[in-house]
Design an enzyme around this catalytic site. Structure first.
Site, PDB file in Angstrom:
ATOM      1  N   HIS A  88     -47.517  47.882  36.646  1.00  0.00           N
ATOM      2  CA  HIS A  88     -47.701  46.520  36.160  1.00  0.00           C
ATOM      3  C   HIS A  88     -47.318  45.490  37.213  1.00  0.00           C
ATOM      4  O   HIS A  88     -48.007  44.485  37.400  1.00  0.00           O
ATOM      5  CB  HIS A  88     -46.853  46.300  34.901  1.00  0.00           C
ATOM      6  CG  HIS A  88     -47.436  46.919  33.671  1.00  0.00           C
ATOM      7  ND1 HIS A  88     -46.840  46.790  32.435  1.00  0.00           N
ATOM      8  CD2 HIS A  88     -48.549  47.657  33.472  1.00  0.00           C
ATOM      9  CE1 HIS A  88     -47.564  47.435  31.542  1.00  0.00           C
ATOM     10  NE2 HIS A  88     -48.607  47.974  32.148  1.00  0.00           N
ATOM     11  N   TYR A  98     -47.569  40.253  27.167  1.00  0.00           N
ATOM     12  CA  TYR A  98     -47.169  41.245  26.173  1.00  0.00           C
ATOM     13  C   TYR A  98     -47.385  40.748  24.748  1.00  0.00           C
ATOM     14  O   TYR A  98     -47.551  41.550  23.832  1.00  0.00           O
ATOM     15  CB  TYR A  98     -45.710  41.650  26.387  1.00  0.00           C
ATOM     16  CG  TYR A  98     -45.539  42.592  27.556  1.00  0.00           C
ATOM     17  CD1 TYR A  98     -45.667  43.960  27.378  1.00  0.00           C
ATOM     18  CD2 TYR A  98     -45.275  42.114  28.834  1.00  0.00           C
ATOM     19  CE1 TYR A  98     -45.523  44.842  28.439  1.00  0.00           C
ATOM     20  CE2 TYR A  98     -45.126  42.979  29.909  1.00  0.00           C
ATOM     21  CZ  TYR A  98     -45.255  44.332  29.701  1.00  0.00           C
ATOM     22  OH  TYR A  98     -45.122  45.188  30.765  1.00  0.00           O
ATOM     23  N   GLU A 140     -39.851  44.903  35.108  1.00  0.00           N
ATOM     24  CA  GLU A 140     -40.760  44.183  35.998  1.00  0.00           C
ATOM     25  C   GLU A 140     -40.103  42.942  36.589  1.00  0.00           C
ATOM     26  O   GLU A 140     -40.319  42.608  37.768  1.00  0.00           O
ATOM     27  CB  GLU A 140     -42.049  43.849  35.235  1.00  0.00           C
ATOM     28  CG  GLU A 140     -42.874  45.095  34.935  1.00  0.00           C
ATOM     29  CD  GLU A 140     -43.740  44.991  33.693  1.00  0.00           C
ATOM     30  OE1 GLU A 140     -44.077  43.854  33.287  1.00  0.00           O
ATOM     31  OE2 GLU A 140     -44.055  46.045  33.120  1.00  0.00           O
ATOM     32  N   ARG A 206     -57.511  48.471  42.562  1.00  0.00           N
ATOM     33  CA  ARG A 206     -57.097  49.861  42.646  1.00  0.00           C
ATOM     34  C   ARG A 206     -55.834  49.958  43.497  1.00  0.00           C
ATOM     35  O   ARG A 206     -55.571  49.107  44.342  1.00  0.00           O
ATOM     36  CB  ARG A 206     -58.196  50.732  43.279  1.00  0.00           C
ATOM     37  CG  ARG A 206     -59.517  50.738  42.532  1.00  0.00           C
ATOM     38  CD  ARG A 206     -59.436  51.386  41.173  1.00  0.00           C
ATOM     39  NE  ARG A 206     -60.748  51.472  40.562  1.00  0.00           N
ATOM     40  CZ  ARG A 206     -61.285  50.512  39.799  1.00  0.00           C
ATOM     41  NH1 ARG A 206     -60.583  49.403  39.550  1.00  0.00           N
ATOM     42  NH2 ARG A 206     -62.478  50.651  39.290  1.00  0.00           N
ATOM     43  N   GLY A 278     -54.032  63.048  48.001  1.00  0.00           N
ATOM     44  CA  GLY A 278     -52.620  62.997  47.683  1.00  0.00           C
ATOM     45  C   GLY A 278     -51.713  63.170  48.893  1.00  0.00           C
ATOM     46  O   GLY A 278     -50.500  62.981  48.795  1.00  0.00           O
ATOM     47  N   VAL A 393     -49.479  59.798  40.561  1.00  0.00           N
ATOM     48  CA  VAL A 393     -50.881  59.959  40.204  1.00  0.00           C
ATOM     49  C   VAL A 393     -51.635  58.707  40.612  1.00  0.00           C
ATOM     50  O   VAL A 393     -51.097  57.612  40.609  1.00  0.00           O
ATOM     51  CB  VAL A 393     -51.080  60.213  38.690  1.00  0.00           C
ATOM     52  CG1 VAL A 393     -50.513  61.543  38.287  1.00  0.00           C
ATOM     53  CG2 VAL A 393     -50.450  59.092  37.866  1.00  0.00           C
ATOM     54  N   PHE A 394     -52.887  58.887  41.012  1.00  0.00           N
ATOM     55  CA  PHE A 394     -53.760  57.771  41.314  1.00  0.00           C
ATOM     56  C   PHE A 394     -54.622  57.528  40.075  1.00  0.00           C
ATOM     57  O   PHE A 394     -55.401  58.389  39.669  1.00  0.00           O
ATOM     58  CB  PHE A 394     -54.645  58.072  42.531  1.00  0.00           C
ATOM     59  CG  PHE A 394     -53.862  58.372  43.779  1.00  0.00           C
ATOM     60  CD1 PHE A 394     -52.735  57.632  44.106  1.00  0.00           C
ATOM     61  CD2 PHE A 394     -54.241  59.379  44.631  1.00  0.00           C
ATOM     62  CE1 PHE A 394     -52.014  57.893  45.259  1.00  0.00           C
ATOM     63  CE2 PHE A 394     -53.523  59.649  45.788  1.00  0.00           C
ATOM     64  CZ  PHE A 394     -52.406  58.909  46.100  1.00  0.00           C
ATOM     65  N   PRO A 396     -54.826  56.244  35.814  1.00  0.00           N
ATOM     66  CA  PRO A 396     -53.994  56.348  34.614  1.00  0.00           C
ATOM     67  C   PRO A 396     -53.144  57.613  34.625  1.00  0.00           C
ATOM     68  O   PRO A 396     -53.603  58.693  35.020  1.00  0.00           O
ATOM     69  CB  PRO A 396     -55.032  56.392  33.477  1.00  0.00           C
ATOM     70  CG  PRO A 396     -56.261  55.770  34.050  1.00  0.00           C
ATOM     71  CD  PRO A 396     -56.266  56.133  35.497  1.00  0.00           C
TER      72      PRO A 396
END
Length: 402
Positions: A88, A98, A140, A206, A278, A393-394, A396
């Site tokens: 985020h 939110y 955050e 991205r 990766g 992870v790239f 979700p």
């Protein structure tokens, strides 16, 4: 952290909510994008919305958080949220957003479950949501404070200074600040977000790992072009755009670095396991170790289709060679290529069962989910503690939903 009255309601209704999370998250996104279509065009990943990956990731996170609340009522399961908070922050999410999410997500719960959502049920799940949301907001805010920026003010215009073809389907892009000042500091293993604009007026974002160590006046990202598979998987929208258009002299909107794949201090053994693209955060970690802790024991594992698909192949070997207590183990599905040679090269799928990690090893994994889960299973069988196995992870994070 969850009130006693809400805990009982959530415990009772959790099976029904979990069973309906797919429908709930689908309805949530549909209604939110109907009200705010610019979010789909400029913040959320359109491809992950189309293939359902983002809905699946959200459902997994909500279910994991709610389950942790009722199973461990005296704790707030912030560990579930750390990766989400960093993602985020890299997108510039702010606290006010939110409230919009709450209205549509809780509205979707009521619409899908119907009469089962009594006032008590609605109040209990509202409490769950705001415990989760407020934890993320606080995390955050700390990330923005550490970066010394106002909440959400993470974007910079950066100039491309170099571009290099690293393999058949990857390019590396070197970036510098347009004002000539040094790039902001980061920790090896972190990533940045990159914006790309499209003819329809939309832009997409991205994340790409920084693939060199900190301490330079430039950053480097390495981008794999995601190609269509038999028409079932669409071309990568941003990766294709960067491959086609990003050239030295051009500028890109890039976020500050974030991410929680962070090397522990000290001299304990490390295992770095990657597959495909990766490898990128592992390059930054290895270069950093060569500078600050060259004698640290490191086992490096990488899996790829073939040497010509292996991005930064020679660089990876050179970096491992700078660490006297490091070993490299590479697996290629295709070993017919003349460059698939050396004692460190193996044929087939990565198999670490013979690489018994030393006691106290900390492992870092990055690659396709199936690869990381297989490696993690083997590491646990070797006696590594789950707390010492970390992953990136790239896209979700579907780990919790599988």
């Amino acid at each position: 952290m969850l009130s006693s009255q809400s805990a009982q309601v959530v415990r009772t209704t959790l099976p029904a909510v979990e069973a309906s999370l797919g429908s709930i998250t689908e309805l949530f996104y549909r209604h939110m994008f109907e009200e705010r279509p610019e979010l789909l065009r400029g913040l959320f990943n359109r491809a992950n919305q189309a293939n359902g990956a983002q809905r699946e990731a959200l459902a997994g996170a909500v279910a994991a958080f709610a389950t942790a609340l009722v199973e461990h009522p005296d704790e707030r399961p912030d560990a579930v949220l750390g990766r989400i908070a960093n993602k985020h922050a890299s997108l510039g999410i702010t606290a006010d957003q939110y409230t919009l999410v709450a209205r549509h997500l809780l509205g979707a719960v009521a619409e899908v479950l119907g009469d089962a959502v009594t006032p008590a049920v609605a109040a209990a799940w509202d409490e769950v949501y705001w415990l989760m949301a407020n934890a993320l907001i606080a995390m955050e805010a700390r990330l923005y404070a550490q970066a010394q920026v106002e909440d959400g003010a993470v974007w910079r215009t950066m100039e491309i200074t170099e571009r290099h073809e690293e393999s058949l389907d990857t390019v590396s892009i070197v970036l510098r600040r347009t004002d000539g000042a040094p790039t902001e500091p980061f920790v090896p293993g972190q990533y940045v977000s990159v914006q790309a604009g499209f003819p329809d007026g939309a832009y997409q974002i991205r994340q790409y790992s920084l693939s060199t160590a900190p301490g330079r006046k430039t950053w480097r990202i390495t981008v794999k072009r995601e190609r269509s598979i038999d028409g079932r998987v669409p071309e990568g929208e941003v990766s294709s755009w960067l491959h086609a258009h990003a050239r030295p002299g051009d500028t890109l909107k890039v976020s500050l670095p974030f991410g929680d794949l962070l090397l522990p201090e000290g001299g304990s053994p490390l295992l770095l396991a990657s597959a495909g693209i990766g490898v990128t955060p592992m390059l930054a970690m290895l270069e950093h170790l060569a500078t600050v802790s060259p004698d640290r024991p490191v086992t490096v594992v990488h899996a790829d289709r073939s040497p010509v698909h292996h991005a930064h192949r020679l660089e990876l070997s050179e970096l491992v060679g700078r660490l006297p207590n490091a070993s490299l183990h590479v697996w290629y599905e295709d070993t017919d290529h003349p460059d698939a040679v050396g004692d460190h090269v193996n044929k087939g799928w990565a198999d670490i069962t013979r690489l018994a990690p030393a006691p106290g090893t900390t492992a870092f994994l990055c690659g396709p989910l199936s690869f990381m889960k297989a490696v993690r299973t083997d590491l646990l069988a070797h006696g590594l503690s789950p707390r010492d196995i970390h992953y990136e992870v790239f896209g979700p994070d579907l780990w919790l939903s599988k």
